[in-house]
Design an enzyme around this catalytic site. Structure first.
Site, short mmCIF file in Angstrom:
data_model
loop_
_atom_site.label_atom_id
_atom_site.label_comp_id
_atom_site.label_asym_id
_atom_site.label_seq_id
_atom_site.Cartn_x
_atom_site.Cartn_y
_atom_site.Cartn_z
CB THR A 54 39.28 -69.16 25.11
OG1 THR A 54 38.45 -70.31 25.15
CG2 THR A 54 38.40 -67.99 24.71
CG ASP A 55 38.75 -74.21 23.07
OD1 ASP A 55 38.26 -73.49 23.97
OD2 ASP A 55 38.78 -75.46 23.16
CD GLU A 56 34.91 -71.53 26.59
OE1 GLU A 56 33.84 -70.94 26.72
OE2 GLU A 56 35.52 -72.07 27.54
CE1 TYR B 92 36.56 -65.98 28.90
CE2 TYR B 92 35.84 -68.09 27.97
CZ TYR B 92 36.86 -67.25 28.40
OH TYR B 92 38.17 -67.66 28.33
CE LYS C 198 40.12 -64.38 26.14
NZ LYS C 198 41.23 -63.75 26.92
#
Ligand code: NAD
Ligand code: TYD
Length: 353
Positions: free
Chosen positions: A133-135, A158, A162
Site C-alpha cells: 500500500t501507499d500508506e 496497519y 505493511k
C-alpha cells in the site's frame, strides 16, 4: 504465459477476488490456487462466477500456519505467489494492532520462508509478488507525491505492519536472492469491497438513510483507483516487472473526503430516483481517526514509462459503475452486514464516536 501454478493469497477479499477473476479468465493454461482463511473480509460469494472453472482451486488456509502453507506449496507445485492476504482496515488496526502484526508480518514471513524452502536451488522462473500500500510512505502535505524512493514513514498500526512486511520481502531478495517484486497502490474502489471502507459504507448508509460519519473536517485527501485497474497493474507487473524492484500504482486521482462524499450522495440519490440533495443532511462530522494521515498521492510515472501501464477508467465512470453495482447487489450487501458486522458498526460508530 507458459503453464504455471500461481498461488494467490487473500483471493476471497476485495482486490484478491478481482485479481483471481482476471487471472483465471486470462490464463486458462495456468492453475490459479486461491489460499484464504476467510476472515470477516473473505467471502467466496465474490468468486461465484469462476468457482467451477477447471483452472481454479480454493484452499482454506491461514498464511501464518507454516506447516499447512508448506503442504500447499508441495501439493500444488507452486511456481509463483501473488500475496494479498492481510488485515486491511486502519480503524481495526487501531483497536487490535496484534492481529495486524500477526497476519501482515508473521504471515508474510511464513510465506517467504516457505517459498524459499520450496524453490531452494532453483529460483529460475519463480516469483514472489508482494502487494502493498501507499500508506507505508506516511502522509503528504499540500504538495508532492509518493515516489518509489520516498522514505517509509508509517503512522497507523496497519501501515506499520505493511511497511514491515515490505522490508521482509526486500530482505529475502537481498539476502537469499529470492525473486521478488513489490507494488504499492493507492486507495481502491469498486465492487465487492467490504462496507467498513469509506465508499461502500457510505453508499450503504445513503441507501438506508443512516448518518454518514465523516472523520474530522472531511479534509483528508485520498488518491482513488478503480479496483479492476489495480488488478490489471498487478498483472502487468507480474508479467514484466523487474526482479527486486518496486512499482507505485495510482491513477493521479486525488479527492478530498468531503468532496468525494458529495459525489457519492449525488450519484446514489440520482440512481435511486430521489430528488437532488435528499441525503445531504445525513452528513455527520464525528471525532477524527487517531493519527489520521492527511494526504496520499501516488506518482505512477515509473510504471507507465517502464511497463506501459495506465488506468483504463476515468473516476466519474468508475464511481457511477460502482454505485450501480452496490444498488444492484443488495443481497450481497445484506448477507455481509448481518451478524458480526452489526456489532462492529455499533462498537465503531455508536459507542466511540
Ligand atoms: P480485504 O480485507 O478485502 O481482503 C483480505 C483477504 O485476506 C480476505 O479474503 C481475508 O480472508 C484474507 N486473509 C486475512 N488474513 C488471512 C490469513 N491469516 N490467512 C489467509 N488469508 C487471510 O483486503 P483488500 O482491500 O482486498 O486488500 C488486499 C491487499 O491489498 C492487502 O494486502 C492490502 O494491504 C493491499 N492494498 C489494499 C488497498 C485498498 O484500497 N483496499 C490499497 C493498496 C493495497
Ligand atoms: P478508508 O476507506 O478506511 O481507507 P484508508 O483509511 O485506508 O485511506 O478511509 C478513506 C478516508 O475516509 C480516510 O481519510 C478516512 C475517511 N473515513 C471517514 O471519514 N469516515 C468513515 O466512516 C471511514 C470508514 C473513513
Amino acid at each position: 504465459m507458459k503453464s504455471k501454478n500461481i498461488l494467490v493469497t487473500g483471493g476471497a477479499g476485495f482486490i484478491g477476488s478481482h485479481l483471481v477473476r482476471l487471472l483465471v479468465n486470462k490464463y486458462p493454461e495456468c492453475n490459479i490456487i486461491n489460499m484464504d482463511v476467510l476472515t470477516y473480509a473473505g467471502n467466496l460469494a465474490n468468486l461465484k462466477d469462476v468457482e467451477d472453472k477447471p483452472n481454479y482451486t480454493f484452499v482454506k488456509c491461514d498464511i501464518c500456519d507454516f506447516e499447512k502453507v508448506k503442504d500447499v506449496f508441495t501439493n500444488h507445485k507452486i511456481d509463483h505467489v501473488i500475496h494479498l492476504a492481510a488485515e486491511s482496515h486502519v480503524d481495526r488496526s487501531i483497536i487490535d494492532p496484534f492481529s495486524f502484526a500477526q497476519t501482515n508480518i508473521m504471515g508474510t514471513l511464513s510465506l517467504l520462508q516457505n517459498a524459499k524452502f520450496a524453490w531452494e536451488g532453483n529460483f529460475k522462473g519463480k516469483l514472489f509478488y508482494h502487494v502493498s500500500t501507499d500508506e507505508v510512505y506516511g502522509s503528504l502535505g499540500d504538495k508532492g507525491f509518493f515516489l518509489e524512493t520516498t522514505a517509509y514513514d508509517p503512522h497507523s498500526p496497519y501501515s506499520a505492519s505493511k511497511a514491515s512486511s515490505d522490508h521482509f520481502v526486500r530482505a529475502f531478495h537481498d539476502t537469499y536472492g529470492l525473486p521478488t517484486v513489490i507494488s504499492n497502490c493507492s486507495n481502491n474502489y469498486g465492487s465487492y469491497q467490504f462496507p467498513e471502507k469509506l465508499i461502500p459504507l457510505f453508499i450503504n448508509n445513503i441507501c438506508n438513510n443512516k448518518p454518514l460519519p465523516v472523520y474530522g473536517k472531511g479534509e483528508n485527501i485520498r488518491d482513488w483507483l478503480f479496483v479492476n485497474d489495480h488488478a490489471s497493474a498487478i498483472d502487468t507487473i507480474f508479467s514484466n516487472g523487474k526482479l527486486g524492484d518496486t512499482y507505485n500504482i495510482g491513477g493521479f486521482n486525488e479527492w478530498k473526503n468531503i468532496d468525494l462524499i458529495k459525489v457519492l450522495i449525488e450519484t446514489t440519490d440520482r440512481l435511486l430516483g430521489r430528488p437532488k440533495g435528499t441525503s445531504d443532511t445525513l452528513i455527520t462530522y464525528v471525532t477524527d481517526r487517531a493519527g489520521h494521515d492527511l494526504r496520499y498521492a501516488i506518482d505512477a510515472t515509473k510504471l507507465k514509462n517502464e511497463l506501459g501501464w495506465e488506468p483504463s477508467l476515468q473516476f466519474e465512470e468508475g464511481i457511477e459503475k460502482t454505485v450501480k453495482w452496490y444498488l444492484e447487489n443488495k443481497e450481497w450487501m445484506e448477507n455481509i452486514t448481518s451478524g458480526a458486522y452489526e456489532q462492529y458498526y455499533a462498537d465503531m460508530y455508536t459507542t466511540s464516536k
